[in-house]
Write a protein that holds these residues in place. Structure first.
Motif, PDB file in Angstrom:
ATOM      1  N   SER A  20       0.832  -1.203   0.000  1.00 37.90           N
ATOM      2  CA  SER A  20       0.000   0.000   0.000  1.00 37.90           C
ATOM      3  C   SER A  20       0.862   1.248   0.000  1.00 37.90           C
ATOM      4  N   GLY A  21       2.011   1.184   0.668  1.00 39.61           N
ATOM      5  CA  GLY A  21       2.913   2.324   0.662  1.00 39.61           C
ATOM      6  C   GLY A  21       3.436   2.625  -0.731  1.00 39.61           C
ATOM      7  N   CYS A  22       3.770   1.572  -1.485  1.00 36.25           N
ATOM      8  CA  CYS A  22       4.239   1.766  -2.849  1.00 36.25           C
ATOM      9  C   CYS A  22       3.165   2.404  -3.704  1.00 36.25           C
ATOM     10  N   GLN A  23       1.931   1.955  -3.536  1.00 35.70           N
ATOM     11  CA  GLN A  23       0.820   2.550  -4.270  1.00 35.70           C
ATOM     12  C   GLN A  23       0.660   4.008  -3.878  1.00 35.70           C
ATOM     13  N   GLU A  57      10.273  29.044   4.305  1.00 47.53           N
ATOM     14  CA  GLU A  57      10.694  30.270   4.966  1.00 47.53           C
ATOM     15  C   GLU A  57      11.872  30.019   5.905  1.00 47.53           C
ATOM     16  N   GLY A  58      12.582  28.923   5.666  1.00 48.23           N
ATOM     17  CA  GLY A  58      13.766  28.605   6.449  1.00 48.23           C
ATOM     18  C   GLY A  58      13.507  27.795   7.696  1.00 48.23           C
ATOM     19  N   GLN A  59      12.303  27.248   7.866  1.00 49.24           N
ATOM     20  CA  GLN A  59      12.024  26.425   9.036  1.00 49.24           C
ATOM     21  C   GLN A  59      12.971  25.226   9.069  1.00 49.24           C
ATOM     22  N   SER A  60      13.223  24.722  10.264  1.00 47.37           N
ATOM     23  CA  SER A  60      14.196  23.650  10.451  1.00 47.37           C
ATOM     24  C   SER A  60      13.759  22.353   9.784  1.00 47.37           C
ATOM     25  N   ALA A  61      14.736  21.474   9.593  1.00 50.06           N
ATOM     26  CA  ALA A  61      14.438  20.156   9.034  1.00 50.06           C
ATOM     27  C   ALA A  61      13.439  19.410   9.917  1.00 50.06           C
ATOM     28  N   TRP A  62      13.599  19.537  11.240  1.00 50.42           N
ATOM     29  CA  TRP A  62      12.695  18.824  12.150  1.00 50.42           C
ATOM     30  C   TRP A  62      11.249  19.239  11.934  1.00 50.42           C
ATOM     31  N   GLN A  63      11.005  20.519  11.695  1.00 46.36           N
ATOM     32  CA  GLN A  63       9.635  20.987  11.504  1.00 46.36           C
ATOM     33  C   GLN A  63       9.001  20.370  10.264  1.00 46.36           C
ATOM     34  N   ILE A  64       9.813  20.046   9.274  1.00 43.53           N
ATOM     35  CA  ILE A  64       9.293  19.391   8.077  1.00 43.53           C
ATOM     36  C   ILE A  64       9.195  17.880   8.291  1.00 43.53           C
ATOM     37  N   LEU A  65      10.272  17.286   8.779  1.00 46.25           N
ATOM     38  CA  LEU A  65      10.312  15.834   8.921  1.00 46.25           C
ATOM     39  C   LEU A  65       9.291  15.319   9.924  1.00 46.25           C
ATOM     40  N   SER A  66       8.935  16.134  10.907  1.00 45.03           N
ATOM     41  CA  SER A  66       7.942  15.717  11.892  1.00 45.03           C
ATOM     42  C   SER A  66       6.554  15.537  11.275  1.00 45.03           C
ATOM     43  N   GLN A  67       6.356  16.043  10.085  1.00 40.55           N
ATOM     44  CA  GLN A  67       5.071  15.901   9.395  1.00 40.55           C
ATOM     45  C   GLN A  67       5.051  14.686   8.462  1.00 40.55           C
ATOM     46  N   VAL A  68       6.183  13.979   8.383  1.00 36.02           N
ATOM     47  CA  VAL A  68       6.286  12.846   7.465  1.00 36.02           C
ATOM     48  C   VAL A  68       6.032  11.553   8.227  1.00 36.02           C
ATOM     49  N   ASP A  69       4.827  11.043   8.108  1.00 40.26           N
ATOM     50  CA  ASP A  69       4.508   9.768   8.754  1.00 40.26           C
ATOM     51  C   ASP A  69       4.797   8.629   7.779  1.00 40.26           C
ATOM     52  N   GLU A  70       4.563   7.410   8.213  1.00 41.62           N
ATOM     53  CA  GLU A  70       4.894   6.246   7.387  1.00 41.62           C
ATOM     54  C   GLU A  70       4.154   6.259   6.059  1.00 41.62           C
ATOM     55  N   ALA A  71       2.918   6.731   6.063  1.00 37.63           N
ATOM     56  CA  ALA A  71       2.127   6.743   4.838  1.00 37.63           C
ATOM     57  C   ALA A  71       2.653   7.749   3.812  1.00 37.63           C
ATOM     58  N   ARG A  72       3.417   8.753   4.289  1.00 39.81           N
ATOM     59  CA  ARG A  72       3.897   9.803   3.391  1.00 39.81           C
ATOM     60  C   ARG A  72       5.366   9.671   3.022  1.00 39.81           C
ATOM     61  N   GLN A  73       6.081   8.733   3.646  1.00 41.20           N
ATOM     62  CA  GLN A  73       7.524   8.718   3.466  1.00 41.20           C
ATOM     63  C   GLN A  73       7.930   8.410   2.029  1.00 41.20           C
ATOM     64  N   TYR A  74       7.170   7.592   1.319  1.00 45.35           N
ATOM     65  CA  TYR A  74       7.507   7.244  -0.052  1.00 45.35           C
ATOM     66  C   TYR A  74       7.424   8.469  -0.957  1.00 45.35           C
ATOM     67  N   LYS A  75       6.310   9.168  -0.872  1.00 44.69           N
ATOM     68  CA  LYS A  75       6.127  10.363  -1.689  1.00 44.69           C
ATOM     69  C   LYS A  75       7.108  11.452  -1.285  1.00 44.69           C
ATOM     70  N   PHE A  76       7.370  11.606   0.014  1.00 46.13           N
ATOM     71  CA  PHE A  76       8.292  12.627   0.476  1.00 46.13           C
ATOM     72  C   PHE A  76       9.715  12.347  -0.012  1.00 46.13           C
ATOM     73  N   ASP A  77      10.139  11.096   0.041  1.00 51.93           N
ATOM     74  CA  ASP A  77      11.476  10.734  -0.417  1.00 51.93           C
ATOM     75  C   ASP A  77      11.653  11.106  -1.886  1.00 51.93           C
ATOM     76  N   GLN A  78      10.663  10.789  -2.711  1.00 52.02           N
ATOM     77  CA  GLN A  78      10.738  11.135  -4.128  1.00 52.02           C
ATOM     78  C   GLN A  78      10.738  12.649  -4.334  1.00 52.02           C
ATOM     79  N   ALA A  79       9.887  13.351  -3.569  1.00 52.56           N
ATOM     80  CA  ALA A  79       9.797  14.803  -3.709  1.00 52.56           C
ATOM     81  C   ALA A  79      11.106  15.485  -3.324  1.00 52.56           C
ATOM     82  N   CYS A  80      11.799  14.967  -2.310  1.00 50.79           N
ATOM     83  CA  CYS A  80      13.089  15.527  -1.907  1.00 50.79           C
ATOM     84  C   CYS A  80      14.120  15.384  -3.020  1.00 50.79           C
TER      85      CYS A  80
END
Length: 249
Positions: free
Chosen positions: A3-6, A44-67
């Motif tokens: 499901s994550g791949c999908q 706006e220069g927010q820290s990496a933690w502020q972004i990464l804290s929003q990446v849950d397991e369901a979003r990690q695939y799409k986030f990795d590609q987007a990065c």
């Protein structure tokens, strides 16, 4: 996993925006900027933690590609085309369901912006638990087959260390800053660095010392035989830009 791949292919767009800051890796033997690591930041220069804290397991695939896409697009615009300067991208091994399939977007983006894929380094951090080291070995082998550079980030921290090198070898190792900090006055840290260098040389792996902040740390590491460095001593990360770099050491 299925499901994550999908979700990576067909899921909803990420509910947040992000961009990249660039931090230099320098080669002091050659007195050049060897490359730049792309670091996740808010728009706006927010820290990496502020972004990464929003990446849950369901979003990690799409986030990795987007990065990957964001980093390569910015590098295509910012990096000198006539130089060999590398782009270093962090990736999530657990977000790669099939190496040859998951790399296609990166290849297509590099072709679109005219960025030589041989200048791209993919680094993964020990701080992400490796659920399947054989799978990670397949990723490393595929990326190297395609001409990418590979690296282990934060070596000496996280869930694994020498166990990773026993299972597969990357082109580079980035020594964790916690080992670097205080090295000038620590015989234990100096011995650990010396041991890592012996192992790396035997395996044909290059070393980057990251998190270097003082001239004393730099001098000790140079005396140990390291030439590639990253840290605030040379420059601070610059948001969507390449910072001015100090090489006068």
């Amino acid at each position: 996993m299925k499901s994550g791949c999908q979700g990576c292919r067909d899921g909803e767009p990420l509910p947040f925006d992000f961009t990249m800051a660039f931090h230099p890796i320098v080669d002091l033997d050659r007195e050049i900027v060897w490359g730049y690591e792309a670091l996740v930041r808010g728009t706006e220069g927010q820290s990496a933690w502020q972004i990464l804290s929003q990446v849950d397991e369901a979003r990690q695939y799409k986030f990795d590609q987007a990065c990957r896409v964001k980093a390569i697009e910015l590098a295509g615009r910012l990096f000198p085309r006539t130089e060999e300067t590398r782009l270093s991208i962090n990736f999530m091994p657990n977000a790669v369901y099939e190496p040859s399939a998951c790399i296609r977007t990166s290849l297509e983006t590099a072709r679109r912006v005219g960025f030589d894929t041989r200048r791209i380094m993919f680094e993964f951090t020990e701080n992400e638990r490796m659920a399947d080291t054989k799978h990670v070995a397949r990723i490393i082998a595929e990326y190297r087959r395609l001409g990418f550079i590979t690296a282990i980030d934060d070596f000496g921290a996280g869930h694994a260390g020498l166990n990773l090198l026993a299972n597969f070898q990357t082109d580079l190792i980035k020594i964790d800053m916690e080992i670097i900090r205080g090295i000038t006055d620590s015989s234990a840290r100096q011995a650990i660095i010396a041991g890592i260098l012996v192992i790396a040389r035997a395996l044909g792996i290059a070393i980057i010392a990251e998190g270097v902040e003082t001239q004393a740390e730099l001098s000790t590491l140079r005396d140990a035989g390291i030439s590639l460095f990253q840290g605030f001593l040379f420059a601070r990360p610059a948001l969507e830009d390449l910072p001015a770099v100090s090489l006068g050491f």
